[in-house]
Scaffold this motif. Structure first.
Motif, PDB file in Angstrom:
ATOM      1  N   ASP A 110      -8.036   5.384 -31.173  1.00 46.39           N
ATOM      2  CA  ASP A 110      -7.677   4.673 -32.650  1.00 46.39           C
ATOM      3  C   ASP A 110      -7.126   5.669 -33.205  1.00 46.39           C
ATOM      4  OD1 ASP A 110      -7.367   2.891 -34.585  1.00 46.39           O
ATOM      5  OD2 ASP A 110      -9.459   2.773 -35.117  1.00 46.39           O
ATOM      6  N   ARG A 328       3.554  -0.628 -34.101  1.00 48.11           N
ATOM      7  CA  ARG A 328       2.427  -0.247 -33.085  1.00 48.11           C
ATOM      8  C   ARG A 328       2.926  -0.674 -31.813  1.00 48.11           C
ATOM      9  NH1 ARG A 328      -2.639  -3.935 -35.121  1.00 48.11           N
ATOM     10  NH2 ARG A 328      -3.522  -3.064 -32.966  1.00 48.11           N
ATOM     11  N   THR A 331       0.779  -3.979 -29.436  1.00 49.41           N
ATOM     12  CA  THR A 331       1.016  -5.330 -29.477  1.00 49.41           C
ATOM     13  C   THR A 331       2.099  -5.832 -28.259  1.00 49.41           C
ATOM     14  OG1 THR A 331       2.145  -4.963 -31.419  1.00 49.41           O
ATOM     15  CG2 THR A 331      -0.293  -5.667 -31.499  1.00 49.41           C
ATOM     16  N   TRP A 341      -9.398  -3.046 -29.431  1.00 53.28           N
ATOM     17  CA  TRP A 341      -9.511  -3.265 -30.802  1.00 53.28           C
ATOM     18  C   TRP A 341      -9.666  -2.004 -31.345  1.00 53.28           C
ATOM     19  CZ3 TRP A 341      -8.885  -5.596 -34.892  1.00 53.28           C
ATOM     20  CH2 TRP A 341      -9.769  -5.177 -36.026  1.00 53.28           C
ATOM     21  N   PRO A 343      -9.468  -0.489 -35.020  1.00 54.77           N
ATOM     22  CA  PRO A 343      -9.352  -0.793 -36.790  1.00 54.77           C
ATOM     23  C   PRO A 343      -8.540   0.212 -37.412  1.00 54.77           C
ATOM     24  CG  PRO A 343     -11.479  -0.018 -35.750  1.00 54.77           C
ATOM     25  CD  PRO A 343     -10.706  -0.436 -34.512  1.00 54.77           C
ATOM     26  N   GLU A 346      -5.061  -0.941 -37.112  1.00 56.12           N
ATOM     27  CA  GLU A 346      -4.771  -2.288 -37.751  1.00 56.12           C
ATOM     28  C   GLU A 346      -4.563  -1.896 -39.280  1.00 56.12           C
ATOM     29  OE1 GLU A 346      -5.149  -4.805 -35.763  1.00 56.12           O
ATOM     30  OE2 GLU A 346      -4.890  -6.292 -37.118  1.00 56.12           O
ATOM     31  N   GLN A 347      -5.378  -1.053 -39.937  1.00 56.54           N
ATOM     32  CA  GLN A 347      -5.230  -0.811 -41.470  1.00 56.54           C
ATOM     33  C   GLN A 347      -4.051   0.092 -41.432  1.00 56.54           C
ATOM     34  OE1 GLN A 347      -8.919   0.864 -42.987  1.00 56.54           O
ATOM     35  NE2 GLN A 347      -7.972   1.510 -44.775  1.00 56.54           N
ATOM     36  N   ASN A 349      -1.471   0.248 -40.071  1.00 59.97           N
ATOM     37  CA  ASN A 349      -0.362  -0.741 -39.936  1.00 59.97           C
ATOM     38  C   ASN A 349       0.146  -1.705 -40.858  1.00 59.97           C
ATOM     39  OD1 ASN A 349       2.146  -1.130 -37.743  1.00 59.97           O
ATOM     40  ND2 ASN A 349       1.069  -3.281 -37.484  1.00 59.97           N
ATOM     41  N   LYS A 350      -1.025  -1.966 -41.724  1.00 65.69           N
ATOM     42  CA  LYS A 350      -0.677  -3.026 -42.622  1.00 65.69           C
ATOM     43  C   LYS A 350      -0.085  -2.605 -43.925  1.00 65.69           C
ATOM     44  CE  LYS A 350      -4.441  -6.316 -42.044  1.00 65.69           C
ATOM     45  NZ  LYS A 350      -5.963  -6.297 -42.028  1.00 65.69           N
TER      46      LYS A 350
END
Ligand SMILES: Cc1ncc(COP(=O)(O)O)c(C=O)c1O
Length: 378
Positions: A110, A328, A331, A341, A343, A346-347, A349-350
């Motif tokens: 991560d 990213r 995916t 997973w 996190p 995820e954050q 990249n948003k």
């Protein structure tokens, strides 16, 4: 006329024409004296004499992954398929595709949700007996927590690879990029601080690895000139290599552009500082902070906003190119089997977005850009 401020631009020194014509007609355009001259300048700049130029940065990463995995048994390549390399998905796919090319498995770690840098504590969680290397990517030229990662790697006897494609001129703890880990790679691709049209630099820590990299960049062939041997015909080649060397045309382009490295870095860093000040009082904008242990090469200026996609669109309408720059990697279908997973990824990249920061961004441009970012950021 409206504004049209690009996110990237090719830097080509004005004085390049004469040297390029000269090398083109010199009778030597392959790897020769210009490559040697360029390498000598780069060795001095980076302060690492175990440096080799290549035809691109991806080749440098491929060589690094190859050497890190197959240190003692070069003839047993790809025969286990158990090797694992811990890496980050917040990067160009060029960081991770060469891992697949070596036959190893990708293990995603991560990242910090703000800086996008690989998280040392997650790296340690993911180490197994099959881990052969850890890759760190210095997003936009901002150093990762290099020392912490190297301490972990040393504890487990694992090699470290720094993807410094964005890092020409980056410093960490008072030392230039290229002196901290087993393998450090810079890209000289078209839109980087310094381009050689296409090119790469690989710097190594160990003499053994360095000698091997020099061989592997040219089919594994020892190119030392020896009395009494046919120059055209190689002696025994113990390990299969690649055609990854730089040529004299690219070296000439790289060398002339490289003489502008300080001025380019000064402008990029000054533009980044300007944005940091401009956004300081704006609660909707979180600029990615520079690692306090280093000096970013400021290839990208990255910030976080909650309305990222809307801001990107609005800036586009105002003539300012903004982008996430890299999707990213985890995916992508090609990496599907390694999915996990993450996190922090995820954050990051948003909300992350990169705005123009390069040498072509004038004072007027940066004021205009800052004004528009502040206007539309939510
Ligand atoms: C993070 C990163 N790594 C590696 C590369 C590959 O470098 P090159 O294009 O020189 O092969 C790039 C892109 O240029 C990159 O952005």
């Amino acid at each position: 006329m409206g504004k049209n401020i690009p996110l990237f631009k090719v830097f080509m020194a004005k004085e390049i024409d004469e040297p390029i014509l000269s090398v083109l007609h010199s009778g030597w355009i392959g790897e020769g004296p210009k490559v040697a001259e360029f390498e000598a300048k780069l060795k001095e700049y980076f302060g690492n004499h175990r440096l080799t130029t290549l035809n691109n940065g991806t080749a440098g990463l491929h060589l690094a992954y190859h050497i890190a995995q197959y240190q003692d048994a070069p003839k047993s390549y790809y025969n286990t398929n158990k090797n694992e390399i811990i890496t980050t998905p917040i990067t160009c796919t060029a960081t991770n595709e060469p891992i697949i090319a070596t036959g190893a498995k990708i293990v995603w770690a991560d990242v910090d949700p703000i800086t996008g840098s690989i998280d040392p504590s997650d790296i340690e969680n993911k180490i197994t007996e099959n881990t052969k290397a850890i890759t760190m990517v210095h997003w936009g030229g901002n150093p990762c927590r290099i020392d912490e990662i190297n301490v972990i790697a040393k504890k487990y006897g694992i090699r470290t690879v720094e993807d410094g494609a964005h890092c020409m001129g980056m410093e960490y703890k008072g030392k230039m990029f290229g002196n901290h880990s087993d393998y450090s790679v810079v890209s000289l691709q078209a839109i980087k601080h310094i381009t050689s049209a296409d090119g790469g630099i690989l710097m190594l820590k160990s003499e053994t690895d360095f000698k091997r990299a020099k061989l592997l960049r040219w089919y594994g062939i020892d190119r030392t000139i020896r009395e009494g041997f046919d120059l055209r015909c190689e002696l025994d080649v113990p390990e299969a290599g690649y055609k990854y060397h730089m040529n004299d045309v690219c070296a000439t382009i790289g060398m002339i552009n490289f003489s502008h490295v300080d001025e380019i870095l000064t402008i990029q860093r000054d533009n980044a500082k300007f944005y940091n000040n401009a956004f300081a009082g704006c609660p909707a904008i979180t600029p990615v902070p520079e690692n306090p242990d280093g000096k970013s090469a400021c290839w990208l200026y990255t910030l976080h906003v909650n309305n990222r996609d809307e801001l990107m669109k609005k800036l586009g309408e105002e003539g300012i190119m903004a982008s996430k720059v890299h999707a990213r990697n985890d995916t992508h279908s090609m990496f599907a089997e390694f999915k996990t997973w993450l996190p922090g990824v995820e954050q990051f990249n948003k909300t992350h977005l990169c705005i123009p920061v390069g040498w072509w961004v004038t004072h007027e441009d940066r004021e205009y850009i800052a004004e528009k970012v502040i206007k539309y950021a939510r």
